[in-house]
Motif scaffolding. Structure first.
Motif, PDB file in Angstrom:
ATOM      1  N   GLY A  68      37.981  38.630  55.380  1.00 17.83           N
ATOM      2  CA  GLY A  68      37.014  38.994  54.361  1.00 17.83           C
ATOM      3  C   GLY A  68      35.756  39.547  54.992  1.00 17.83           C
ATOM      4  N   GLU A 149      31.927  39.849  48.937  1.00 16.74           N
ATOM      5  CA  GLU A 149      31.737  41.015  49.781  1.00 16.74           C
ATOM      6  C   GLU A 149      30.616  41.860  49.213  1.00 16.74           C
ATOM      7  OE1 GLU A 149      35.318  43.084  50.549  1.00 16.74           O
ATOM      8  OE2 GLU A 149      36.055  41.515  51.862  1.00 16.74           O
ATOM      9  N   ILE A 155      36.576  46.914  50.218  1.00 15.50           N
ATOM     10  CA  ILE A 155      36.895  45.883  51.205  1.00 15.50           C
ATOM     11  C   ILE A 155      36.504  46.410  52.578  1.00 15.50           C
ATOM     12  CG2 ILE A 155      39.301  46.693  51.392  1.00 15.50           C
ATOM     13  CD1 ILE A 155      40.067  43.759  52.000  1.00 15.50           C
ATOM     14  N   VAL A 168      38.978  49.721  46.702  1.00 18.46           N
ATOM     15  CA  VAL A 168      40.180  48.991  46.298  1.00 18.46           C
ATOM     16  C   VAL A 168      41.086  49.888  45.457  1.00 18.46           C
ATOM     17  CG1 VAL A 168      41.041  47.005  44.980  1.00 18.46           C
ATOM     18  CG2 VAL A 168      39.005  46.759  46.424  1.00 18.46           C
ATOM     19  N   LEU A 199      44.816  38.102  48.995  1.00 20.08           N
ATOM     20  CA  LEU A 199      44.596  39.379  48.317  1.00 20.08           C
ATOM     21  C   LEU A 199      45.295  39.410  46.961  1.00 20.08           C
ATOM     22  CD1 LEU A 199      44.928  41.884  51.296  1.00 20.08           C
ATOM     23  CD2 LEU A 199      42.839  41.059  50.190  1.00 20.08           C
TER      24      LEU A 199
END
Length: 261
Positions: A68, A149, A155, A168, A199
């Motif tokens: 992450g 995040e 990501i 994403v 995920l």
């Protein structure tokens, strides 16, 4: 007496680091966090408490490669605040030293951590803390760091030593590779240290569905559902992926719902 937070996703490394920190007479307290999200929760409390409050943290001993949000991402977030804790990176990788010092890290300690080397890092932290002006008694109006995040639509991935953020929505499918996952897009793939199951849970609401024990697929990118001699597969771009029997019915229902909604 310094108040420290150690952050490492590998439990043996974290316990060893905490042991060494607690043995140093200049460390008044040392807490541990197993990932950046847990660390952010603790740092939020410290920022709200103020530099002289009971929850304050003077220094964060920070691993770099974590699932992450990684250590460099966390340090970047901290650097945007008026009075963040000092940062010492503790890592097994030499490659990120330049980036670490660009982020004003006090020190960069390589694993395996030696007692003498860590003591030198603590000495540098103590010396810098002594030269840092103390905050006024009034608490600063510091905004909370979001505990996720930097952007939920992206990501973070490492590419050539540089952290980049992949949308994403651009990810067509995800492939499990041990404790890692490979994110596939039309322009290439990226390896991240996040289990596929994590995920799957995180992106379920974004239209990602498990089609096989090794694959997640984004419904929006599935071009065809194929049935051939009792086997089921999907076509994503030019790549054909097998669908396991246990997931075939759910996938077919989701695709039907998607086309009729």
């Amino acid at each position: 007496m310094l108040r420290a937070l150690a952050v490492d996703d590998e439990r043996p490394s974290l316990e060893e680091l905490l042991y060494l920190l607690n043995a140093d007479p200049r460390i008044g307290s040392a807490e541990g966090a197993g990932d950046a999200t847990e660390a952010l929760r603790r740092i939020n409390r410290a920022l709200e408490s103020g530099p002289d409050g009971p929850e304050a943290i003077d220094v964060v001993f920070l691993d770099i490669q974590m699932p992450g949000l990684d250590g460099l991402d966390l340090a970047r977030l901290l650097s945007g605040f008026a009075r963040p804790p000092l940062v010492v990176f503790v890592t097994a990788h030499e490659d990120f030293a330049v980036q670490a010092f660009d982020l004003k890290a006090v020190d960069y300690v390589l694993k395996p951590v030696r007692k003498e080397r860590l003591a030198e890092a603590v000495r540098r932290v103590a010396a810098q803390r002594e030269t840092t002006p103390r905050a006024t008694a009034q608490r600063e109006t510091t905004p909370r760091i979001p505990v996720h995040e930097p952007d939920p639509d992206h990501i973070a991935v490492e590419l050539g030593g540089v952290t980049r953020f992949v949308a994403v929505d651009d990810i067509t499918h995800v492939e499990a590779q041990g404790d890692y996952a490979r994110l596939h897009t039309d322009r290439g793939s990226h390896l991240v240290r996040i289990p596929l199951s994590t995920l799957e849970e995180r992106w379920r609401s974004r239209g990602f569905v498990r089609i096989h024990r090794r694959h997640l697929a984004a419904l929006r990118h599935i071009g065809e559902l194929r049935l051939d001699a009792g086997t089921v597969s999907v076509l994503i771009g030019s790549e054909e992926l097998q669908v396991s029997r246990r997931h075939a019915r759910e996938l077919r229902d989701l695709l039907m719902r998607r086309t009729t909604s």
